[in-house]
Design a protein around this motif. Structure first.
Motif, PDB file in Angstrom:
ATOM      1  N   ILE A  62       8.200  19.404 -23.323  1.00 53.31           N
ATOM      2  CA  ILE A  62       9.384  19.549 -22.483  1.00 53.31           C
ATOM      3  C   ILE A  62      10.425  18.493 -22.848  1.00 53.31           C
ATOM      4  CG2 ILE A  62      10.252  19.371 -20.115  1.00 53.31           C
ATOM      5  CD1 ILE A  62       7.585  20.492 -19.164  1.00 53.31           C
ATOM      6  N   ARG A  63      11.675  18.927 -22.941  1.00 57.15           N
ATOM      7  CA  ARG A  63      12.784  18.012 -23.202  1.00 57.15           C
ATOM      8  C   ARG A  63      13.846  18.068 -22.102  1.00 57.15           C
ATOM      9  NH1 ARG A  63       9.393  16.499 -25.735  1.00 57.15           N
ATOM     10  NH2 ARG A  63       9.258  15.852 -27.900  1.00 57.15           N
ATOM     11  N   ASP A  64      13.717  18.978 -21.176  1.00 56.91           N
ATOM     12  CA  ASP A  64      14.666  19.137 -20.074  1.00 56.91           C
ATOM     13  C   ASP A  64      14.324  18.130 -18.977  1.00 56.91           C
ATOM     14  OD1 ASP A  64      16.127  19.941 -17.830  1.00 56.91           O
ATOM     15  OD2 ASP A  64      16.000  22.061 -18.349  1.00 56.91           O
ATOM     16  N   GLU A 123      14.509  30.972 -22.836  1.00 55.34           N
ATOM     17  CA  GLU A 123      14.482  29.590 -23.312  1.00 55.34           C
ATOM     18  C   GLU A 123      13.077  29.028 -23.147  1.00 55.34           C
ATOM     19  OE1 GLU A 123      16.782  25.318 -22.603  1.00 55.34           O
ATOM     20  OE2 GLU A 123      17.080  26.997 -21.215  1.00 55.34           O
ATOM     21  N   THR A 124      12.513  28.528 -24.218  1.00 53.29           N
ATOM     22  CA  THR A 124      11.133  28.063 -24.186  1.00 53.29           C
ATOM     23  C   THR A 124      11.062  26.543 -24.172  1.00 53.29           C
ATOM     24  OG1 THR A 124       8.991  28.090 -25.331  1.00 53.29           O
ATOM     25  CG2 THR A 124      10.968  28.238 -26.702  1.00 53.29           C
ATOM     26  N   HIS A 125      10.099  26.027 -23.415  1.00 52.39           N
ATOM     27  CA  HIS A 125       9.885  24.589 -23.300  1.00 52.39           C
ATOM     28  C   HIS A 125       8.465  24.214 -23.734  1.00 52.39           C
ATOM     29  CE1 HIS A 125      13.646  24.044 -20.935  1.00 52.39           C
ATOM     30  NE2 HIS A 125      13.409  25.309 -20.675  1.00 52.39           N
ATOM     31  N   ARG A 151      12.130  24.021 -12.309  1.00 51.29           N
ATOM     32  CA  ARG A 151      12.794  22.722 -12.264  1.00 51.29           C
ATOM     33  C   ARG A 151      12.557  22.029 -10.922  1.00 51.29           C
ATOM     34  NH1 ARG A 151      15.631  25.845 -15.892  1.00 51.29           N
ATOM     35  NH2 ARG A 151      15.996  24.774 -17.869  1.00 51.29           N
ATOM     36  N   PRO A 169       5.247  24.275 -18.392  1.00 48.54           N
ATOM     37  CA  PRO A 169       5.850  25.555 -18.738  1.00 48.54           C
ATOM     38  C   PRO A 169       4.846  26.716 -18.610  1.00 48.54           C
ATOM     39  CG  PRO A 169       6.314  23.912 -20.424  1.00 48.54           C
ATOM     40  CD  PRO A 169       5.262  23.335 -19.545  1.00 48.54           C
ATOM     41  N   VAL A 202      10.311  27.422 -17.438  1.00 46.01           N
ATOM     42  CA  VAL A 202       9.936  26.294 -16.590  1.00 46.01           C
ATOM     43  C   VAL A 202      10.494  26.439 -15.173  1.00 46.01           C
ATOM     44  CG1 VAL A 202       9.669  24.585 -18.428  1.00 46.01           C
ATOM     45  CG2 VAL A 202      11.941  24.967 -17.400  1.00 46.01           C
ATOM     46  N   VAL A 249       9.083  20.420 -31.819  1.00 46.49           N
ATOM     47  CA  VAL A 249      10.222  20.800 -30.986  1.00 46.49           C
ATOM     48  C   VAL A 249      11.415  21.185 -31.873  1.00 46.49           C
ATOM     49  CG1 VAL A 249      11.942  19.928 -29.352  1.00 46.49           C
ATOM     50  CG2 VAL A 249       9.507  19.507 -28.956  1.00 46.49           C
TER      51      VAL A 249
END
Length: 369
Positions: free
Chosen positions: A197-199, A299-301, A170, A161, A168, A280
Motif C-alpha cells: 500500500i502507498r495510499d 486501482e490496485t494496492h 480508507r 487490500p 482498499v 510497486v
C-alpha cells in the motif's frame, strides 16, 4: 464388508474446494506463474543461510510458543507478546479465529468477491456465510455490510487490500463502519498485502486495533517477505482473542525453519522495502499499460491486478497459458494477475493487448471490461 461409512459432519457436505493458482505450464518456450500472488524474488539476504542452519535440527520439534518470532514481532509492532498469535499463514490464523468465535447457528460476514478461503473455512466451522456484494467500483460496501449484522453475527472479515480486486477501504469509511459494529462482534482486518500500500489514507490495521478491543489484524510472511512455501502468519489482537487463538492453534504447527526464516526476514527490512518498491513500480507499469490498452482496471494496492471479463474469463486464461503465463481465473467473473518479474509482466501485457483487440472486434465484449 459393510457399505456403511463413518458418520461425518453435515457441514462438510458440498464444501467448495480451495483452488490454488496453477503452476507455470511446462514444455513451452517460456513459463511464468502469475497465478498465486507469490513474490518473484528469492529469499531476502541472510534468510537462506538461517534456513540451512535451522534445517540441521528438524529431527526435533519446533518451539511451540514461537518465542523468538513472537518477541521479534512484539518489538517490530510495539505490542505485548500476549497480543500475538501465530499460525500456518494468515489463512491458518483466520481458521483459528473461526474456531474460537463461530459455530452452528452463527453468521460470518464478508464481502464478495473476496478471499476464496473465507467461505470454505466458514463452512468448516459450521457457521453461515453472509456474502455482501462489492460495490460498482469493486470495493467493500461497508454500509451494506453493517446493515447485514444481526444478533447471530460473530465475525466480520474486511480484506484490505481486497483479494482478488486489489481495492482498499480508507480510514474514514472504515472508522465509520467500525462505529456501527457491536462491541461483541469481532472485526478481522485481513492485511496480507499491507506492505504494497502507498495510499496514506489507507489505515494501518495495527493502529486501528490499539483503540478497539473487537478488532484483530492478520498479517503474513507469504507475500512481500517471500516465504509462501514455509507457511507462517500471525495475528495481532487484544488478550482475550489472542489467547483463544493460541488455544486453537495446531500444536507445533509453525516449523522451526519457518520461525527462524521469519525472524531473519524481519531483520532484513531495508532489502524488503527495496524489493517491494520495485514490485510497486512494476505494478504501476502493468496497471498503466492495461488502461492504455482500453481495459477497465480497478486501482490496485496489492501485488496483482484484476480484470473483470465475465464470460470471456476462461478464454483469456487459456490464451495467457498458451503464451507462457498462468493467471488465476474466476470463471464467469474475471482474472487476477500477479505482478511478477519484468519479463513475465511484459509477456502478459502483450497477450492482454492482443486479446483486447479481439474483444473490441467481438460483439460479446468482455463482461464489463
Amino acid at each position: 464388508m459393510s457399505e456403511t461409512s463413518p458418520k461425518l459432519r453435515a457441514e462438510l457436505d458440498g464444501i467448495p474446494t480451495y483452488k490454488p493458482g496453477r503452476p507455470a505450464a511446462a514444455g513451452g518456450p517460456v513459463a511464468y506463474k502469475l497465478s498465486s500472488n507469490e513474490n518473484p524474488y528469492p529469499p531476502l539476504p541472510g534468510v537462506m543461510e538461517t534456513v540451512l542452519a535451522s534445517a540441521g535440527a528438524f529431527n526435533r520439534y519446533p518451539d511451540m510458543a514461537c518465542t523468538g518470532l513472537m518477541n521479534e514481532l512484539a518489538d517490530r509492532f510495539g505490542v505485548p507478546v500476549s497480543h500475538l498469535a501465530t499460525g500456518t499463514g494468515s489463512v491458518g490464523v483466520a481458521q483459528q479465529l473461526l474456531q474460537a468465535t463461530s459455530g452452528p447457528g452463527d453468521e460470518v460476514i464478508y464481502a464478495w468477491r473476496s478471499f476464496e478461503a473465507y467461505p470454505i473455512i466458514t463452512q468448516i466451522s459450521g457457521a453461515a456465510s453472509v456474502k455482501v456484494p462489492l460495490d460498482a467500483n469493486e470495493v467493500h460496501d461497508l454500509d451494506a455490510m453493517a446493515d447485514a449484522i444481526t444478533g447471530r453475527t460473530r465475525m466480520i472479515f474486511v480484506c484490505n487490500p481486497n483479494n482478488p480486486t486489489g481495492t482498499v477501504v480508507r480510514r474514514a469509511e472504515l472508522e465509520r463502519f467500525l462505529d456501527r459494529v457491536p462491541d461483541d462482534v469481532l472485526v478481522v482486518l485481513d492485511e496480507a498485502y499491507r506492505e504494497f500500500i502507498r495510499d496514506t489514507d489507507v489505515p494501518d490495521g495495527v493502529e486501528i486495533y490499539r483503540e478497539r478491543p473487537n478488532v484483530a489484524v492478520l498479517r503474513t510472511f507469504s507475500k512481500a517477505y517471500g516465504l509462501a512455501g514455509l507457511r507462517v502468519g500471525f495475528a495481532i489482537a487484544h488478550e482475550p482473542v489472542a489467547a483463544a487463538l493460541r488455544k486453537t492453534a495446531v500444536p507445533f504447527g509453525v516449523s522451526q525453519i519457518a520461525q527462524d526464516a521469519a525472524v531473519a526476514s524481519l531483520r532484513a527490512e531495508d532489502e524488503l522495502l527495496g524489493r517491494v518498491g520495485s514490485l510497486v513500480g512494476e505494478r504501476t507499469r502493468v496497471y498503466d499499460g492495461l488502461r492504455d490498452q482500453g481495459w477497465t482496471v480497478p486501482e490496485t494496492h496489492a501485488n496483482f491486478v484484476w480484470l473483470r471479463l465475465g464470460e470471456r474469463t476462461t478464454d483469456f486464461a487459456a490464451v495467457c497459458e498458451r503464451a507462457g503465463v498462468t493467471i488465476r481465473p474466476f470463471a464467469g467473473e474475471g482474472v487476477r494477475v500477479t505482478i511478477g518479474e519484468y519479463e513475465a509482466n511484459d509477456l502478459f501485457l502483450h497477450t492482454a493487448e492482443s486479446f483486447r483487440k479481439e474483444i473490441d472486434e467481438d460483439p460479446r465484449g468482455a463482461g464489463g471490461s
